[in-house]
Design a protein around this motif. Structure first.
Motif, PDB file in Angstrom:
ATOM      1  N   MET A   1     -23.947  24.204  14.413  1.00  0.00           N
ATOM      2  CA  MET A   1     -23.042  24.441  13.288  1.00  0.00           C
ATOM      3  C   MET A   1     -23.850  24.282  11.992  1.00  0.00           C
ATOM      4  O   MET A   1     -24.647  23.375  11.849  1.00  0.00           O
ATOM      5  N   ASN A   2     -23.584  25.174  11.047  1.00  0.00           N
ATOM      6  CA  ASN A   2     -24.295  25.103   9.768  1.00  0.00           C
ATOM      7  C   ASN A   2     -23.709  24.007   8.873  1.00  0.00           C
ATOM      8  O   ASN A   2     -22.604  23.532   9.098  1.00  0.00           O
ATOM      9  N   LEU A   3     -24.488  23.601   7.870  1.00  0.00           N
ATOM     10  CA  LEU A   3     -24.077  22.496   6.997  1.00  0.00           C
ATOM     11  C   LEU A   3     -22.827  22.824   6.187  1.00  0.00           C
ATOM     12  O   LEU A   3     -22.046  21.935   5.863  1.00  0.00           O
ATOM     13  N   PHE A   4     -22.645  24.079   5.840  1.00  0.00           N
ATOM     14  CA  PHE A   4     -21.472  24.456   5.051  1.00  0.00           C
ATOM     15  C   PHE A   4     -20.196  24.164   5.835  1.00  0.00           C
ATOM     16  O   PHE A   4     -19.261  23.562   5.319  1.00  0.00           O
ATOM     17  N   GLN A   5     -20.165  24.559   7.091  1.00  0.00           N
ATOM     18  CA  GLN A   5     -18.966  24.367   7.902  1.00  0.00           C
ATOM     19  C   GLN A   5     -18.899  22.981   8.539  1.00  0.00           C
ATOM     20  O   GLN A   5     -17.813  22.498   8.845  1.00  0.00           O
ATOM     21  N   LYS A   6     -20.039  22.347   8.738  1.00  0.00           N
ATOM     22  CA  LYS A   6     -20.081  21.025   9.357  1.00  0.00           C
ATOM     23  C   LYS A   6     -19.180  20.028   8.627  1.00  0.00           C
ATOM     24  O   LYS A   6     -18.557  19.176   9.239  1.00  0.00           O
ATOM     25  N   TYR A   7     -19.104  20.161   7.310  1.00  0.00           N
ATOM     26  CA  TYR A   7     -18.337  19.201   6.514  1.00  0.00           C
ATOM     27  C   TYR A   7     -16.974  19.733   6.063  1.00  0.00           C
ATOM     28  O   TYR A   7     -16.273  19.066   5.331  1.00  0.00           O
ATOM     29  N   GLY A   8     -16.601  20.925   6.474  1.00  0.00           N
ATOM     30  CA  GLY A   8     -15.258  21.389   6.170  1.00  0.00           C
ATOM     31  C   GLY A   8     -15.171  22.702   5.421  1.00  0.00           C
ATOM     32  O   GLY A   8     -14.088  23.097   5.006  1.00  0.00           O
ATOM     33  N   GLY A   9     -16.289  23.366   5.208  1.00  0.00           N
ATOM     34  CA  GLY A   9     -16.260  24.686   4.599  1.00  0.00           C
ATOM     35  C   GLY A   9     -15.986  24.671   3.106  1.00  0.00           C
ATOM     36  O   GLY A   9     -16.222  23.685   2.406  1.00  0.00           O
ATOM     37  N   ALA A  10     -15.450  25.784   2.631  1.00  0.00           N
ATOM     38  CA  ALA A  10     -15.271  26.000   1.193  1.00  0.00           C
ATOM     39  C   ALA A  10     -14.408  24.928   0.534  1.00  0.00           C
ATOM     40  O   ALA A  10     -14.701  24.494  -0.582  1.00  0.00           O
ATOM     41  N   GLU A  11     -13.383  24.477   1.198  1.00  0.00           N
ATOM     42  CA  GLU A  11     -12.501  23.475   0.591  1.00  0.00           C
ATOM     43  C   GLU A  11     -13.250  22.158   0.349  1.00  0.00           C
ATOM     44  O   GLU A  11     -13.154  21.563  -0.721  1.00  0.00           O
ATOM     45  N   PHE A  12     -14.010  21.707   1.332  1.00  0.00           N
ATOM     46  CA  PHE A  12     -14.781  20.476   1.186  1.00  0.00           C
ATOM     47  C   PHE A  12     -15.791  20.596   0.050  1.00  0.00           C
ATOM     48  O   PHE A  12     -15.881  19.716  -0.817  1.00  0.00           O
ATOM     49  N   TRP A  13     -16.548  21.678   0.031  1.00  0.00           N
ATOM     50  CA  TRP A  13     -17.586  21.847  -0.984  1.00  0.00           C
ATOM     51  C   TRP A  13     -16.976  22.069  -2.365  1.00  0.00           C
ATOM     52  O   TRP A  13     -17.540  21.654  -3.371  1.00  0.00           O
ATOM     53  N   SER A  14     -15.819  22.693  -2.411  1.00  0.00           N
ATOM     54  CA  SER A  14     -15.114  22.837  -3.688  1.00  0.00           C
ATOM     55  C   SER A  14     -14.719  21.470  -4.241  1.00  0.00           C
ATOM     56  O   SER A  14     -14.859  21.207  -5.439  1.00  0.00           O
ATOM     57  N   ASN A  15     -14.250  20.583  -3.372  1.00  0.00           N
ATOM     58  CA  ASN A  15     -13.904  19.226  -3.800  1.00  0.00           C
ATOM     59  C   ASN A  15     -15.142  18.482  -4.298  1.00  0.00           C
ATOM     60  O   ASN A  15     -15.071  17.738  -5.287  1.00  0.00           O
ATOM     61  N   ASN A  91     -23.663  11.379  -1.474  1.00  0.00           N
ATOM     62  CA  ASN A  91     -23.559  10.092  -0.778  1.00  0.00           C
ATOM     63  C   ASN A  91     -22.113   9.604  -0.733  1.00  0.00           C
ATOM     64  O   ASN A  91     -21.644   9.137   0.304  1.00  0.00           O
ATOM     65  N   GLU A  92     -21.412   9.684  -1.850  1.00  0.00           N
ATOM     66  CA  GLU A  92     -20.015   9.253  -1.899  1.00  0.00           C
ATOM     67  C   GLU A  92     -19.115  10.118  -1.032  1.00  0.00           C
ATOM     68  O   GLU A  92     -18.060   9.662  -0.587  1.00  0.00           O
ATOM     69  N   SER A  93     -19.534  11.344  -0.791  1.00  0.00           N
ATOM     70  CA  SER A  93     -18.731  12.279   0.010  1.00  0.00           C
ATOM     71  C   SER A  93     -19.062  12.204   1.491  1.00  0.00           C
ATOM     72  O   SER A  93     -18.615  13.037   2.272  1.00  0.00           O
ATOM     73  N   LYS A  94     -19.871  11.210   1.852  1.00  0.00           N
ATOM     74  CA  LYS A  94     -20.196  10.931   3.249  1.00  0.00           C
ATOM     75  C   LYS A  94     -21.051  12.012   3.910  1.00  0.00           C
ATOM     76  O   LYS A  94     -20.989  12.224   5.125  1.00  0.00           O
TER      77      LYS A  94
END
Length: 118
Positions: A1-15, A91-94
């Motif tokens: 799985m790529n890093l973009f989707q590993k953490y939740g995709g566009a919504e996660f990175w937008s946050n 770091n704060e976003s885990k």
């Protein structure tokens, strides 16, 4: 799985970008770059950059980055501050240390396209 989707995709990175730009626009060193700027547009461009680099492990076109930052006169100290704030937010976003290091390495690879003043 790529890093973009590993953490939740566009919504996660937008946050992440929302938190990041709250801090960047409050930075005494960086805020001047965001006066009268459309932050939502900046965030949209960065989501695109994250998708290109984290999904496909591709490389964002350097000419586009150079052109977009050409008149901003970004200094080494400003870039370093930007990276410092981004590091804290990751770091704060885990984001794992390994993944953070990967992302920060990619960002530093674009330093020569963004920094135009010592």
């Amino acid at each position: 799985m790529n890093l973009f989707q590993k953490y939740g995709g566009a919504e996660f990175w937008s946050n992440i970008l929302n938190l990041f730009y709250t801090r960047v626009t409050s930075s005494g060193l960086l805020s001047r770059h965001f006066v009268d700027k459309d932050i939502d547009n900046v965030k949209s461009m960065l989501i695109g950059l994250l998708e290109v680099t984290l999904v496909t492990e591709g490389h964002y076109p350097e000419d586009a980055l150079k052109e977009g930052h050409r008149t901003m006169e970004i200094t080494t100290a400003e870039f370093d501050e930007w990276v410092s704030i981004y590091t804290i937010v990751l770091n704060e976003s885990k984001i794992s240390e390994e993944d953070s290091n990967c992302i920060l390495s990619m960002i530093d690879g674009y330093r020569h396209c963004i920094v135009s003043k010592p």
